[in-house]
Structure formats: C-alpha cells, structure tokens
Design a protein around this motif. Structure first.
Motif, PDB file in Angstrom:
ATOM      1  N   LYS A 218      -4.161  -1.971   2.052  1.00 12.01           N
ATOM      2  CA  LYS A 218      -3.302  -2.821   1.148  1.00 12.01           C
ATOM      3  C   LYS A 218      -3.925  -3.924   1.142  1.00 12.01           C
ATOM      4  O   LYS A 218      -3.434  -4.809  -0.067  1.00 12.01           O
ATOM      5  CB  LYS A 218      -2.211  -3.072   2.641  1.00 12.01           C
ATOM      6  CG  LYS A 218      -1.929  -1.627   2.812  1.00 12.01           C
ATOM      7  CD  LYS A 218      -0.442  -2.011   3.169  1.00 12.01           C
ATOM      8  CE  LYS A 218       0.104  -0.565   4.066  1.00 12.01           C
ATOM      9  NZ  LYS A 218       0.524  -0.014   5.791  1.00 12.01           N
ATOM     10  N   ALA A 219      -4.478  -4.938   1.615  1.00 15.13           N
ATOM     11  CA  ALA A 219      -5.632  -5.618   1.061  1.00 15.13           C
ATOM     12  C   ALA A 219      -6.650  -6.010   0.537  1.00 15.13           C
ATOM     13  O   ALA A 219      -7.311  -6.476   0.351  1.00 15.13           O
ATOM     14  CB  ALA A 219      -5.167  -6.638   2.419  1.00 15.13           C
ATOM     15  N   CYS A 220      -6.414  -4.727  -0.659  1.00 12.66           N
ATOM     16  CA  CYS A 220      -7.414  -5.003  -1.411  1.00 12.66           C
ATOM     17  C   CYS A 220      -7.115  -4.446  -1.811  1.00 12.66           C
ATOM     18  O   CYS A 220      -7.028  -3.380  -2.736  1.00 12.66           O
ATOM     19  CB  CYS A 220      -8.610  -4.340  -0.266  1.00 12.66           C
ATOM     20  SG  CYS A 220     -10.089  -3.488  -1.123  1.00 12.66           S
ATOM     21  N   ASP A 221      -7.842  -5.187  -3.677  1.00 15.81           N
ATOM     22  CA  ASP A 221      -7.652  -5.092  -4.509  1.00 15.81           C
ATOM     23  C   ASP A 221      -9.376  -4.313  -5.823  1.00 15.81           C
ATOM     24  O   ASP A 221      -8.898  -3.891  -6.702  1.00 15.81           O
ATOM     25  CB  ASP A 221      -7.102  -6.500  -5.838  1.00 15.81           C
ATOM     26  CG  ASP A 221      -5.902  -6.773  -5.105  1.00 15.81           C
ATOM     27  OD1 ASP A 221      -5.396  -5.724  -4.965  1.00 15.81           O
ATOM     28  OD2 ASP A 221      -5.865  -7.675  -4.821  1.00 15.81           O
ATOM     29  N   VAL A 222     -10.327  -4.881  -4.881  1.00 13.48           N
ATOM     30  CA  VAL A 222     -11.190  -4.060  -5.316  1.00 13.48           C
ATOM     31  C   VAL A 222     -12.375  -3.725  -4.377  1.00 13.48           C
ATOM     32  O   VAL A 222     -12.409  -4.860  -3.779  1.00 13.48           O
ATOM     33  CB  VAL A 222     -11.928  -5.646  -6.623  1.00 13.48           C
ATOM     34  CG1 VAL A 222     -13.681  -5.190  -7.019  1.00 13.48           C
ATOM     35  CG2 VAL A 222     -11.103  -6.024  -7.675  1.00 13.48           C
ATOM     36  N   LEU A 223     -12.279  -2.886  -4.043  1.00 15.31           N
ATOM     37  CA  LEU A 223     -13.947  -3.018  -2.989  1.00 15.31           C
ATOM     38  C   LEU A 223     -15.110  -2.594  -3.707  1.00 15.31           C
ATOM     39  O   LEU A 223     -15.555  -1.868  -4.120  1.00 15.31           O
ATOM     40  CB  LEU A 223     -13.078  -1.465  -2.645  1.00 15.31           C
ATOM     41  CG  LEU A 223     -14.275  -1.126  -1.198  1.00 15.31           C
ATOM     42  CD1 LEU A 223     -14.200  -2.428  -0.588  1.00 15.31           C
ATOM     43  CD2 LEU A 223     -13.392   0.486  -0.424  1.00 15.31           C
TER      44      LEU A 223
END
Ligand code: ADP
Ligand code: MG
Length: 459
Positions: A218-223
């Motif tokens: 949820k708290a990640c747009d780019v991994l």
C-alpha cells in the motif's frame, strides 16, 4: 607555545570532540585540500576517554588508508592540542542500511510514510549524469531512463543483470533519484534483496506480517530491489516477494530488479517468480570496453579534481579490465598516493603504487602456470612463447597468455615481461590492449579466452 585552541581544549577538560576539531584544523594546514577532504573531513568523532580517542569512517578502504598513512600525524596534532599523548583508534562503521526502521513504526507515524522517499539513503554520485554510457551498458541505461521518466509505462518489471561492480546499483539509484525529483509524491521503496529477506524474518518473528505487507503493497508506488538473486533458496521470502510483486504489478506500480545473473540462471528460484521476472524487459550490463573504461576514469578524475594524464588513464584502463569499482578504486588509491608523496601521476609512478594491489584475489596463478596452459591449448612449445619468433602461430598464443596474466595475476607489465623471457613492458601492454579489444569485437577470440579462463586453476 600555547594558542587559543589549546587553551580551549584544556579548559574543557581532556579529550573531547572539540579536541578533534582543533586538531583537524591544524592538519588542514599540513595537507593538500584534496587529501583533507578525502581523508580527514569524513572522520567522525565517536568517543574519547583516558588518553584514547575513537574516530569513525564509513569506508574500510579509507579507514586502512588513514591508519597506515596518517595515524602518526593525527596523533601528534591531537597531542599538541591537548598536551598529552593520545592513542587513536580508527574504526570502520558503515552507514546504517536503508529502511532499517521497524516496519511497525513506519506505519504508525503518518509523517514517516511521506518522508520515507526523502530519506532514501542514496549515494550522491550515483546519478545518471555521472554514468558513462558505452556499448556495454547503453541498453540498461536507456531502459533505466525510460522507467524513471514514465514509471510503469514502459518496462515492468525492468530486470538488470550483470557481474559485480559494473553499475547496477548506480543505475537503480539513478532511477530512484530521478523519480523522486520528477514525482515527489511517489512513494519509493529501495531495498536490497538481503534487507528484504531480513525484514521478512523480523516480521515473522515479531508477528508484524500485516504491517510488512501493507508497507510494500500500500505504501509503495515504485519498488526497487537491488541484488534480487539473494532470494535464491529462501522459500518463505520468495513467497512474500511473489505476493508483493503481484499486488504491485497489478496495481501498475513500477518494479525494477537487479541481479548478478539472469532469472534462468538463478538457482532455486520458484518458477512462478522466474516467469514474472521475465514479464518486462531483461537487460544486461557487460564489462566496459577499453574506451568506456578510459572515459569512466576521466569522468571520475574530473569530478574528484584529480589531474590525470591521458596515458595514465589508458594505463589504468588496461590494467583493470572487468570491474569498474576496482577501476575507480585504483584511481583513488593512485591519486592519494601521489598526493601524499607530492609526485605527479606518471605511468612509472602508477606501476609502483598499484603493484600487488589490483586483483589480489587471484594471487594463486603464476605467469608460468598461464604460459603452460596457453601453450598446451594452442599446442605450441612453452619455449616458443618465451622466445622471439613473431609468426602468428606463436605471437597470438603469446599475446593471449600476456593478456591472461594481466587479468588474472597481480604482476605489473614489467614483471610479466620478465616472466616471458625478458620482453619489454611496452610489448606486454600492446599485447594486452590488442587482445582486450579483440575480446570485445572478435567472437572467436572471446571464445578462446573464455575456454582458457575455465581451465585456470582459480577465478
Ligand atoms: P554493481 O551494483 O553492479 O556491483 P555499482 O553500481 O556499485 O556496481 O558500481 C560500482 C562503481 O562503479 C560505482 O562507484 C559506480 O558509480 C561506478 N560505475 C559503474 N558503472 C559506471 C559507469 N558506466 N559510469 C561511471 N561510473 C560507473
Ligand atoms: Mg550493487
């Protein structure tokens, strides 16, 4: 002889951070500005007690360097400041890795989430502008730029693989930095495969699996995952990674992975993960060609304000062939050494300074081992290789053997020349250059080198 600084330090009672600051200022007057900022500025005061002071540095290489070259100088300046002998300890303390915070606290503090991508511990040098592009890495570079400009629009995942020291982390951090600049709102999670594994283990132990999953999904747009090959054989971590990957990919979030080998070559990797790694673009980074190596050295020299003559950069580029980290390390060491001895950087100086340092891992192979191996491979007599005949049937194996000696031993060009029956070092350099280039452009020669390298006792 007392000056103001001395008085201050003594007035403050023995050894303190202030003592170190004063001593450091005094040292500044005795060394070049470059040496000062390379070796002394990064030293951090840790503690001092009973005549003993501990300073910390983040990099083991610099720690060693300071210990061997500057310990006495620092101790004597400290003594001048505080009036009594000081025993100095240089401690190597690496910076805490990224995202070490317990996951739960990342979730609990709402500010932590937004501030998270600002806190990414990125190396300031690992930016695209500092990345020298050549035939060995242009594809990986272009793909990284594309991903940074339009996350999740082009290649997802982007999978970059290549041997160690060739720029994978540099590109990955370049992506992180550019995305952060262009989309400050995007939440970037930059993690090493190792750290991901540790987080899984900790979350299991602390029963924080839910917050772990929330953090990644949820708290990640780019991994961005560096060295994902480390997940090999770790079933539980792979399982978590699989679900994270799916969740992010479905939600059209960008994923970039680096690895030291292709997905196929990662042993003990679940098939479903392997296949997902192949969904987007797989691109490699190869060892840079001679010209790229020279360009990398020159770029680094400019950045660090090192006066590097062209012939020395070429010499270094011939010396260190397969690993850019080592290439840069050789330059830094050389510059430090020259600065210390107040000598200009010449080839002779470089030879002397780097002797036995580069590629020390492969000390085991001798010049004559390599000559024997090559003579056997090409079915020529050892003595022919040591002799002077220039017929191609002899000259080619001879050059190949010289190249392999350069690559797999610590010996300098003159030493190798001596090992080949007293050849001049320029002959060895020319042979190494010729074969080095042929390896890039001639498939047959590359195959020969690969076959020979497989027969080497080590490495
Ligand atoms: P890897 O992650 O593949 O092991 P790194 O990204 O850590 O390698 O790179 C090792 C060093 O080489 C870093 O200092 C990096 O800045 C430098 N480097 C690698 N490739 C290039 C390049 N093409 N141009 C400039 N510097 C490079
Ligand atoms: Mg790396």
């Amino acid at each position: 002889m007392d000056n103001f600084g001395d008085k201050c330090a003594r007035a403050m009672g023995g050894l303190t951070n202030k003592t170190w600051e004063l001593a450091r200022e005094a040292i500044r007057a005795c060394v070049t500005e470059e040496n000062f900022s390379t070796y002394f500025r990064p030293l951090r005061f840790v503690e001092a007690r009973e005549g003993r002071m501990v300073l910390a540095v983040e990099d083991a290489f610099f720690g060693d360097w300071v210990r061997t070259h500057y310990l006495e100088l620092i101790e004597s300046e400290l003594k001048k400041v505080c009036g009594e002998p000081v025993h100095l300890v240089i401690d190597v303390r690496e910076r805490a890795p990224v995202n070490r915070k317990p996951l739960a606290s990342l979730q609990a503090d709402p500010r932590a989430k937004t501030a998270q991508s600002e806190k990414l511990a990125l190396n300031p040098n690992y930016v695209f502008e500092n990345f020298v592009v050549g035939p060995s890495n242009d594809m990986a570079h272009a793909a990284s730029i594309a991903v940074a400009q339009e996350p999740a629009r082009t290649f997802n995942p982007l999978f970059i693989y290549g041997d160690t020291g060739l720029g994978k982390t540099h590109l990955l951090q370049g992506i992180a930095r550019d995305i952060r600049k262009k989309w400050p709102g995007k939440k970037i999670v930059y993690v090493s495969g190792e750290e991901f594994t540790n987080q899984v283990i900790r979350s299991i132990q602390n029963r924080e699996m839910d917050s772990f999953r929330a953090h990644y999904r949820k708290a990640c747009d780019v991994l961005l995952v560096d060295d994902v090959h480390i997940l090999a054989g770790k079933e539980r971590t792979q399982e978590e990674f699989f679900y994270t990957f799916n969740a992010l990919h479905t939600a059209q979030k960008q994923i970039v992975l680096t690895s030291d080998r292709t997905p196929q070559e990662i042993k003990r990797l679940e098939t479903r993960l392997r296949s997902r790694f192949q969904w987007g673009l797989i691109t490699d980074i190869k060892p840079p060609c001679f010209e790229t190596r020279v360009a990398i050295l020159q770029r680094k020299a400019e950045r660090d304000r090192i006066l590097l003559p062209a012939e020395v950069s070429q010499y270094l580029a011939q010396l260190v062939i397969t690993n850019i980290r080592e290439l840069e390390g050789a330059l830094v060491r050389l510059a430090a050494f020259a600065g210390f001895h107040r000598k200009p950087l010449t080839i002779e100086f470089a030879e002397q300074a780097l002797q036995g340092i580069v590629d020390t891992a492969n000390q085991g192979v001798s010049v004559s081992d390599i000559i024997d191996l090559v003579a056997d491979y090409f079915s020529v007599d050892n003595n022919e290789i040591l002799g002077k005949r220039r017929h191609r049937a002899i000259a080619h194996p001879r050059s190949m053997a010289m190249y392999l000696c350069r690559k797999h031993t610590d010996f300098s060009f003159p030493q190798i020349g001596r090992g080949f029956g007293g050849k001049d070092h320029t002959t060895v350099m020319a042979a190494c250059k010729k074969i080095g280039q042929a390896v890039e452009s001639d498939l047959r020669i590359r195959k020969q080198i690969e076959q020979l390298e497989r027969r080497l006792p080590i490495g």
